[in-house]
Design a protein around this motif. Structure first.
Motif, short mmCIF file in Angstrom:
data_model
loop_
_atom_site.label_atom_id
_atom_site.label_comp_id
_atom_site.label_asym_id
_atom_site.label_seq_id
_atom_site.Cartn_x
_atom_site.Cartn_y
_atom_site.Cartn_z
N UNK A 154 -13.27 19.80 -36.88
CA UNK A 154 -12.27 18.88 -37.42
C UNK A 154 -12.75 17.45 -37.37
N UNK A 155 -11.83 16.53 -37.58
CA UNK A 155 -12.18 15.11 -37.57
C UNK A 155 -11.79 14.45 -36.25
N UNK A 156 -12.40 13.28 -36.00
CA UNK A 156 -12.15 12.52 -34.79
C UNK A 156 -10.86 11.71 -34.89
N UNK A 157 -10.59 11.19 -36.10
CA UNK A 157 -9.37 10.43 -36.32
C UNK A 157 -9.00 10.54 -37.80
N UNK A 158 -7.73 10.22 -38.07
CA UNK A 158 -7.22 10.32 -39.44
C UNK A 158 -6.10 9.33 -39.62
N UNK A 159 -6.08 8.68 -40.77
CA UNK A 159 -5.01 7.77 -41.14
C UNK A 159 -4.65 8.02 -42.60
N UNK A 160 -3.43 7.67 -42.96
CA UNK A 160 -3.02 7.85 -44.36
C UNK A 160 -2.16 6.67 -44.78
N UNK A 161 -2.04 6.51 -46.10
CA UNK A 161 -1.24 5.41 -46.64
C UNK A 161 -0.72 5.80 -48.02
N UNK A 162 0.37 5.20 -48.39
CA UNK A 162 0.91 5.39 -49.74
C UNK A 162 0.22 4.42 -50.68
N UNK A 163 0.05 4.87 -51.93
CA UNK A 163 -0.52 4.03 -52.98
C UNK A 163 0.33 4.15 -54.23
N UNK A 164 0.39 3.10 -55.05
CA UNK A 164 1.05 3.24 -56.34
C UNK A 164 0.38 4.36 -57.13
N UNK A 165 1.18 5.24 -57.68
CA UNK A 165 0.65 6.39 -58.41
C UNK A 165 0.70 7.65 -57.57
#
Length: 106
Positions: free
Chosen positions: A17-28
């Protein structure tokens, strides 16, 4: 930033797996999609090695190619390939190009 309870893929800190993860909203992006998913805009996943990030990217792209109903994603790499920036394919290409340039400038 996701943690073990909010990681939609259950890969955070796990083997392969990954060490860290982040997410965000974007237009579209789909603001109605499940929270923390790439469908809302973008996700950034950090791996130990570039090879691990390659495998993740190839896996996702392979699934989407085999089953177009799953949608599409733009994939960009940073930090010597260890960071995978995933952008929903619903984002306009002009916006995706700006993200690609921002990642390249890191």
């Amino acid at each position: 930033m996701q943690n073990e309870d909010t990681d939609p893929n259950n890969l955070l800190g796990r083997p392969n797996g990954y060490l860290s993860r982040a997410s965000a909203e974007l237009p579209g992006g789909n603001g109605e999609a499940d929270r923390y998913t790439v469908d809302r805009g973008l996700a950034i996943e950090v791996f130990t090695t570039a090879a691990e990030a390659d495998r993740r990217s190839e896996y996702i792209q392979g699934l989407q190619e085999a089953a177009p109903i799953l949608g599409t994603e733009y994939h960009y790499r940073a930090d010597q390939g260890r960071v995978l920036v995933r952008v929903t394919g619903k984002v306009k290409p002009s916006a995706a190009k700006k993200i690609e340039q921002a990642v390249a400038d890191l």
